[in-house]
Design a protein around this motif. Structure first.
Motif, PDB file in Angstrom:
ATOM      1  N   ILE A 248       0.852  -1.180   0.000  1.00 37.57           N
ATOM      2  CA  ILE A 248       0.000   0.000   0.000  1.00 37.57           C
ATOM      3  C   ILE A 248       0.892   1.236   0.000  1.00 37.57           C
ATOM      4  O   ILE A 248       1.542   1.541   1.007  1.00 37.57           O
ATOM      5  N   GLN A 249       0.947   1.907  -1.152  1.00 38.90           N
ATOM      6  CA  GLN A 249       1.760   3.099  -1.312  1.00 38.90           C
ATOM      7  C   GLN A 249       1.136   3.951  -2.417  1.00 38.90           C
ATOM      8  O   GLN A 249       0.327   3.443  -3.210  1.00 38.90           O
ATOM      9  N   PRO A 250       1.444   5.253  -2.466  1.00 41.33           N
ATOM     10  CA  PRO A 250       0.758   6.140  -3.421  1.00 41.33           C
ATOM     11  C   PRO A 250       0.804   5.656  -4.872  1.00 41.33           C
ATOM     12  O   PRO A 250      -0.207   5.724  -5.571  1.00 41.33           O
ATOM     13  N   ALA A 251       1.969   5.185  -5.338  1.00 40.63           N
ATOM     14  CA  ALA A 251       2.048   4.731  -6.731  1.00 40.63           C
ATOM     15  C   ALA A 251       1.147   3.523  -6.966  1.00 40.63           C
ATOM     16  O   ALA A 251       0.448   3.413  -7.993  1.00 40.63           O
ATOM     17  N   LYS A 252       1.155   2.600  -6.009  1.00 41.87           N
ATOM     18  CA  LYS A 252       0.327   1.395  -6.123  1.00 41.87           C
ATOM     19  C   LYS A 252      -1.159   1.749  -6.023  1.00 41.87           C
ATOM     20  O   LYS A 252      -2.020   1.107  -6.653  1.00 41.87           O
ATOM     21  N   ILE A 253      -1.448   2.755  -5.226  1.00 46.30           N
ATOM     22  CA  ILE A 253      -2.847   3.176  -5.072  1.00 46.30           C
ATOM     23  C   ILE A 253      -3.419   3.650  -6.404  1.00 46.30           C
ATOM     24  O   ILE A 253      -4.519   3.263  -6.804  1.00 46.30           O
ATOM     25  N   GLU A 254      -2.669   4.498  -7.114  1.00 48.01           N
ATOM     26  CA  GLU A 254      -3.151   4.985  -8.406  1.00 48.01           C
ATOM     27  C   GLU A 254      -3.351   3.842  -9.393  1.00 48.01           C
ATOM     28  O   GLU A 254      -4.331   3.827 -10.160  1.00 48.01           O
ATOM     29  N   GLU A 255      -2.460   2.873  -9.374  1.00 50.06           N
ATOM     30  CA  GLU A 255      -2.574   1.718 -10.272  1.00 50.06           C
ATOM     31  C   GLU A 255      -3.841   0.910  -9.969  1.00 50.06           C
ATOM     32  O   GLU A 255      -4.599   0.532 -10.875  1.00 50.06           O
ATOM     33  N   LYS A 256      -4.077   0.628  -8.698  1.00 49.53           N
ATOM     34  CA  LYS A 256      -5.228  -0.189  -8.325  1.00 49.53           C
ATOM     35  C   LYS A 256      -6.552   0.564  -8.550  1.00 49.53           C
ATOM     36  O   LYS A 256      -7.571  -0.052  -8.895  1.00 49.53           O
ATOM     37  N   VAL A 257      -6.524   1.867  -8.360  1.00 47.17           N
ATOM     38  CA  VAL A 257      -7.737   2.650  -8.633  1.00 47.17           C
ATOM     39  C   VAL A 257      -8.081   2.576 -10.114  1.00 47.17           C
ATOM     40  O   VAL A 257      -9.248   2.415 -10.505  1.00 47.17           O
ATOM     41  N   GLU A 258      -7.071   2.691 -10.983  1.00 44.74           N
ATOM     42  CA  GLU A 258      -7.321   2.603 -12.421  1.00 44.74           C
ATOM     43  C   GLU A 258      -7.837   1.220 -12.799  1.00 44.74           C
ATOM     44  O   GLU A 258      -8.762   1.079 -13.617  1.00 44.74           O
ATOM     45  N   GLU A 259      -7.244   0.166 -12.217  1.00 42.89           N
ATOM     46  CA  GLU A 259      -7.719  -1.193 -12.470  1.00 42.89           C
ATOM     47  C   GLU A 259      -9.179  -1.348 -12.012  1.00 42.89           C
ATOM     48  O   GLU A 259      -9.996  -2.004 -12.684  1.00 42.89           O
ATOM     49  N   SER A 260      -9.499  -0.762 -10.891  1.00 43.76           N
ATOM     50  CA  SER A 260     -10.867  -0.861 -10.369  1.00 43.76           C
ATOM     51  C   SER A 260     -11.854  -0.174 -11.303  1.00 43.76           C
ATOM     52  O   SER A 260     -12.974  -0.667 -11.518  1.00 43.76           O
TER      53      SER A 260
END
Length: 509
Positions: free
Chosen positions: A268-280
């Protein structure tokens, strides 16, 4: 024999042969010439015989044609004679009629002159009588007529008000009875549960320690999540769970999916957050298509473009007064199908109009304009039947009712939205609406008091009997209803009931 003797004998024989041949040829030629001459005579005789027959036949035909033409000429002369006689008789009849008409015209002209003279005399008598009456009464003819009309109007005003009330009540009762029968039949045949959606989603946590990772150092992870999803995360209010708060169900679902993916990944980190939000968001786009297809299949609509199906699926993540818009549209479609069938209207047009009536709500967060106008634009963009657009464009009465199916869509919209438990409203909005109803009624002169009852579904207005008569009470009810309709926004309908109570009091001593 010597050589000369042989040649001499041969020469003699040749000469004799030529002579014999010549004689034979002349005899054969003479005989042939005789035969040809006989045949020629026979042909000539036959030709002469046929020529005589043809001449005789032609003479016979010419005689017959001449006789027939003579006969036709005699018949034509007889026919012309008869026609001439008829024309002569008709001319005589016309002359007689013309003479009669001329005589009648002369008589009528004489009578007309007599009538004009009598009319002039009567006019003079009438003017003389009117002058005498005006002199006696002290009023002109126009003043007397106005006074008579005023008295008749006053005498019949109460009767007219009662008659209007009776006609309106009879028509209203019949329409209400028929409409109530159709509506109750449709509602009995269709039943669907309603759950008012809240503005929060609870996300369960398997481990309480994961909250620290979600928050991150100095809160950077939670801030990145909120910034990327547009929702608010409430961490410490409930144990073993996180509250996702937003008025937009789409954002809450994106946040829920992204949080689930982050916890599963463990990083859980800012870069990973943006990636998972886009996937969602991509995953939710696929889900919206599946949801839209399921909704269209449920109501039996199979010819909508995929872009419209996608927007229908997006409505699943949109609420109106706490009511899921897609659920509301599906319920409307079932009700519209049954009501249009009962009324003998076009079921397909009513069904599609109800299903896509709120399609603009899938866009109105991103594009300027009302959801009705946006819905009409997107439906025309994808070449939806114009009758379907006409059926959905009037459900908020922004546009006139163009086809009968538009009334069905509006009616089922009111039924679905106004059903108890279907929508939620805040207590402040509820109290304000009741106060506005009473305020509007009190603004009219002649109103003594006004009370909003039945959860704002009925407005009872008490009129001052000395200022408001029965006829004016009808007009007052209509004026109050029109003003409420123009100034307030409300689901369903409001009944305006104007009450005029007259009490006569006398004392016996």
């Amino acid at each position: 024999m010597d050589t000369y003797s042989v040649w001499g004998a041969a020469l003699v024989a040749l000469v004799v042969g030529f002579g014999v041949g010549y004689v034979v040829r002349r005899v054969w030629a003479t005989r042939q010439a005789g035969i040809v001459e006989e045949r020629t005579k026979e042909v000539l005789q036959e030709a002469e015989r046929k020529a005589k027959e043809l001449v005789m036949e032609a003479e016979k035909k010419s005689v017959d044609l001449f006789a027939e033409s003579k006969k036709e000429e005699r018949e034509r002369k007889v026919e012309l004679g008869n026609l001439e006689q008829r024309l002569v008789r008709r001319e005589e009849i016309l002359d007689k009629k013309l003479t009669a008409i001329t005589n009648d015209e002369s008589v009528l002209r004489t009578k007309s002159d007599v009538l004009k003279k009598q009319e002039s005399e009567l006019q003079a008598i009438a003017e003389d009588a009117q002058g005498k009456l005006e002199k006696i009464s002290g009023l002109s003819a126009q003043e007397a007529r106005d006074e008579l009309f005023r008295k008749v109007k006053e005498d019949r005003r109460a009767d007219l008000a009662q008659l209007i009330q009776k006609v309106e009540k009879e028509n209203h009762d019949e329409v209400e009875r028929r409409s109530m029968s159709i509506i109750t039949t449709a509602l009995q045949r269709f039943s669907r549960s309603h759950i008012s959606e809240l503005t929060t989603t609870s996300f369960p946590l398997g481990d309480e320690d994961i909250k620290g990772k979600i928050i991150g150092r100095e809160g950077r992870n939670i801030r990145a999540l909120e910034r990327a999803t547009g929702v608010e995360f409430v961490i410490d209010e409930t144990p073993d769970s996180i509250i996702i708060s937003s008025f937009d169900p789409y954002r809450r679902e994106v946040a829920r999916l992204a949080l689930a993916k982050l916890i599963k990944d463990g990083r859980i980190q800012p870069a990973k957050i943006e990636e998972k939000v886009e996937e969602s968001k991509q995953e939710l786009a696929k889900r919206m298509m599946e949801i839209g297809e399921a909704a269209a299949e449920e109501v039996g609509v199979f010819d909508l473009p995929k872009e419209i199906i996608q927007l229908l699926g997006r409505l699943h993540f949109r609420t109106s007064y706490g009511q899921n818009v897609l659920t509301h549209s599906i319920e409307m479609t079932h009700l519209a199908t049954m009501m249009a069938g009962e009324l003998g209207l076009n079921v397909e047009v009513a069904k599609k109009g109800a299903l896509v009536h709120d399609i603009g709500k899938a866009l109105d967060h991103d594009i300027e304009g009302t959801h009705v106008d946006l819905g009409m634009k997107v439906l025309r963009k994808y070449n939806i039947d114009e009758r379907v657009i006409q059926a959905m464009q009037s459900h908020h009465e922004d546009y006139p009712y163009a086809i009968p199916e538009a009334y069905v869509v509006t009616a089922v919209d009111v039924l679905s939205a106004a059903r108890p438990g279907a929508r939620r409203g805040t207590i402040e909005a509820y109290i304000k609406r009741l106060g506005d109803l009473e305020r509007i009624a009190m603004e009219f002169p002649g109103v003594k008091s006004a009370y909003a009852i039945s959860a704002g579904r009925e407005l009872r207005v008490f009129a001052i009997p000395e200022k408001i008569d029965d006829f004016r009470a009808l007009e007052l009810a209509r004026e109050i209803a029109n003003k409420i309709q123009s100034e307030l926004k409300y689901p369903g309908e409001i009944k305006v009931n104007v009450i005029r109570e007259m009490r006569a009091v006398e004392y016996a001593r």
